[in-house]
Design a protein around this motif. Structure first.
Motif, short mmCIF file in Angstrom:
data_model
loop_
_atom_site.label_atom_id
_atom_site.label_comp_id
_atom_site.label_asym_id
_atom_site.label_seq_id
_atom_site.Cartn_x
_atom_site.Cartn_y
_atom_site.Cartn_z
N PHE A 20 7.35 -3.48 33.92
CA PHE A 20 5.99 -3.41 34.68
C PHE A 20 5.46 -4.77 34.54
CE2 PHE A 20 1.49 -3.13 34.84
CZ PHE A 20 1.46 -2.21 35.96
N TYR A 21 5.15 -5.45 33.52
CA TYR A 21 4.48 -6.57 33.59
C TYR A 21 5.17 -7.88 34.24
CZ TYR A 21 2.44 -10.84 31.70
OH TYR A 21 1.84 -12.25 31.43
N GLN A 22 6.28 -7.80 34.47
CA GLN A 22 7.23 -8.83 35.16
C GLN A 22 6.64 -8.42 36.56
OE1 GLN A 22 11.30 -8.19 34.67
NE2 GLN A 22 11.82 -10.05 35.60
N GLU A 23 6.77 -7.34 37.10
CA GLU A 23 6.39 -6.98 38.54
C GLU A 23 4.93 -7.14 38.94
OE1 GLU A 23 8.33 -6.29 40.97
OE2 GLU A 23 7.27 -5.33 42.30
N ILE A 24 3.95 -6.58 38.06
CA ILE A 24 2.60 -6.96 38.33
C ILE A 24 2.29 -8.39 38.21
CG2 ILE A 24 1.47 -6.74 36.15
CD1 ILE A 24 0.38 -4.98 39.32
N THR A 25 2.84 -9.28 37.35
CA THR A 25 2.39 -10.87 37.57
C THR A 25 3.06 -11.44 38.92
OG1 THR A 25 4.31 -10.93 35.98
CG2 THR A 25 2.18 -11.20 35.06
N ALA A 57 -0.73 -9.91 25.25
CA ALA A 57 -2.00 -10.16 25.21
C ALA A 57 -2.22 -11.77 24.66
CB ALA A 57 -2.96 -9.30 24.49
N GLU A 58 -1.31 -11.78 23.69
CA GLU A 58 -1.27 -13.30 22.90
C GLU A 58 -0.74 -14.53 23.96
OE1 GLU A 58 0.38 -14.14 18.62
OE2 GLU A 58 -1.49 -13.02 19.09
N ALA A 59 0.21 -13.69 24.88
CA ALA A 59 1.00 -15.19 25.59
C ALA A 59 0.13 -15.03 26.91
CB ALA A 59 1.99 -14.62 26.08
N ASP A 60 -0.76 -14.13 27.60
CA ASP A 60 -1.35 -14.29 28.71
C ASP A 60 -2.97 -13.77 28.76
OD1 ASP A 60 -2.26 -13.88 31.22
OD2 ASP A 60 -0.30 -12.82 31.97
N LYS A 61 -3.64 -14.48 28.86
CA LYS A 61 -5.18 -14.65 28.64
C LYS A 61 -5.65 -13.33 29.50
CE LYS A 61 -6.35 -16.26 25.22
NZ LYS A 61 -5.39 -15.43 24.70
N ARG A 62 -4.87 -13.21 30.59
CA ARG A 62 -5.35 -11.99 31.44
C ARG A 62 -5.21 -10.66 30.93
NH1 ARG A 62 -1.75 -13.57 36.59
NH2 ARG A 62 -0.42 -13.55 35.05
N VAL A 63 -4.33 -10.48 30.04
CA VAL A 63 -4.04 -9.40 29.48
C VAL A 63 -4.91 -8.76 28.29
CG1 VAL A 63 -2.19 -7.87 28.31
CG2 VAL A 63 -1.57 -9.40 29.93
N ASP A 96 5.10 3.05 34.45
CA ASP A 96 6.70 3.32 34.80
C ASP A 96 7.26 2.82 36.26
OD1 ASP A 96 5.60 4.94 36.28
OD2 ASP A 96 6.45 6.93 35.53
N LEU A 97 6.31 1.96 36.79
CA LEU A 97 6.68 1.44 38.04
C LEU A 97 6.82 2.50 39.26
CD1 LEU A 97 9.02 -1.67 37.25
CD2 LEU A 97 6.69 -1.50 38.15
N GLN A 98 6.43 3.82 38.90
CA GLN A 98 6.41 4.78 39.79
C GLN A 98 5.31 4.84 41.06
OE1 GLN A 98 6.46 8.62 37.57
NE2 GLN A 98 8.14 9.01 39.13
N ASP A 99 4.43 3.95 40.44
CA ASP A 99 3.17 3.36 41.53
C ASP A 99 3.57 1.86 41.78
OD1 ASP A 99 2.25 5.78 40.73
OD2 ASP A 99 0.64 4.82 39.41
N PRO A 100 4.26 1.74 42.92
CA PRO A 100 4.74 0.46 43.16
C PRO A 100 3.68 -0.74 43.16
CG PRO A 100 5.62 1.87 44.72
CD PRO A 100 4.33 2.58 43.91
#
Ligand code: UDP
Ligand code: MG
Length: 312
Positions: A20-25, A57-63, A96-100
């Motif tokens: 999910f994180y990969q897709e949303i970013t 959250a550690e790796a990405d300040k937006r999280v 779960d990426l059911q909401d694209p």
């Protein structure tokens, strides 16, 4: 620049979260220069969802994330997300990426360029779902739309992007028993419906059993309609009229033909039937009473144990 908060309720989503994180970013990058905030709500997961969120959250300040003290349900997760979102626009999305996430630019265009207050999504198909479940889901939507004044669209997902004013309207409904599909319909506002074909979840499994869905649908009916209560009274009036007619018939018949005994079967039928109707009506009353009881306790809908800033 505008800030979009993506609220993601997660319960045991350790497998789906990285995908999910990969897709949303990826989508966020596409939508630059719009700013993003990813607000994950860990709903008391029993797997590694929380550690995954910590490292994101550690790796990405937006999280950002909120972690509940136990499992409070998706409704609580969505409420917590909406309450803590800082964005000018807020989107609700499943993990779960059911909401694209790829629909996001279209939703954003609708609220910024086309004059809508929110853009919501609707599944046009239910493939991949057990047929029985689809059948009951359809019946539920027909029923609830007939008996409540909240407009609830069949196939509507919780996946939607809203302007701040809509979020505030939703938050102004302070009820404990939250049925979001009803609340979204109840607050109104100009909504654009974006249809898409059903997508199956990428990893993990659904948390909704048939009974959970059934109870959830009752929640919706009790929360957004008082028609069942009215039905109990109508039933009572109809039965009183029927009883008056029956009494008249029995009295006249006995006066004309005597026949003091007999009539046992019809008496039993009447007793059983009336007993059933009474219990049903009391049961309906009880459902509303139970909801009222829970509302008056004013318990918090959820409890937060940890956020990206640490354990509370
Ligand atoms: N979810 C949650 N708390 C729960 C159950 C589910 O936060 O008690 C989240 C879940 O992690 C997912 C979303 O709600 O992001 C939808 O759940 P699911 O995919 O199981 O439902 P379905 O898509 O099958 O209706
Ligand atoms: Mg799902």
């Amino acid at each position: 620049m505008a800030l979009i908060t993506i609220v993601v309720p997660c319960y045991n989503e350790e497998q789906a979260l990285p995908l999910f994180y990969q897709e949303i970013t990826r989508v966020a990058q596409e939508m630059a220069p719009v700013d993003f905030e990813f607000l994950f709500v860990d709903d008391g997961s029993k797997d590694n969802t929380l550690p995954v969120l910590r490292s994101l959250a550690e790796a990405d300040k937006r999280v950002r994330f909120l972690s509940f003290s136990r499992n409070f349900g998706k409704e609580a997760g969505m409420l917590a997300g909406l309450q803590h979102a800082k964005g000018d626009f807020v989107a609700l999305m499943d993990a779960d990426l059911q909401d694209p996430p790829s629909l996001l630019p279209e939703l954003y265009h609708a609220v910024t360029q086309e004059g809508y207050d929110c853009a919501a999504t609707r599944r046009t198909t239910r493939q991949g779902e057990p047929p029985i479940r689809s059948f009951f889901a359809r019946q539920f939507y027909r029923l609830i739309n007939r008996i409540s004044d909240a407009d609830i669209v069949d196939g509507a997902r919780d996946y939607r992007l809203m302007r701040r004013s809509v979020v505030n309207a939703i938050l102004s409904l302070g009820e404990y028993n939250r049925f979001s599909k009803g609340i979204f319909g109840w607050v109104g506002f100009k909504t654009k419906w974006v249809p898409y074909e059903n997508v199956e979840r990428v990893a993990g499994e659904t948390k909704w059993s048939f009974w959970k869905l059934f109870r959830y649908s009752l929640e919706g009916i009790v929360g957004f309609s008082t028609v069942p209560l009215a039905m109990a009274s109508v039933l009572g009036v109809v039965l009183c009229l029927a009883a008056a007619v029956a009494i008249l018939v029995i009295v006249v018949k006995t006066l004309l033909f005597g026949d003091p005994v007999g009539g046992w079967p019809s008496m039993m039928c009447a007793i059983l039937f009336l007993g059933g109707v009474q219990l049903l009506s009391i049961g309906i009353l009880g459902q509303y009473l139970a909801k009222t009881y829970l509302e008056t306790k004013k318990r918090p809908v959820y409890l937060v144990r940890e956020t990206e800033e640490g354990v509370l």
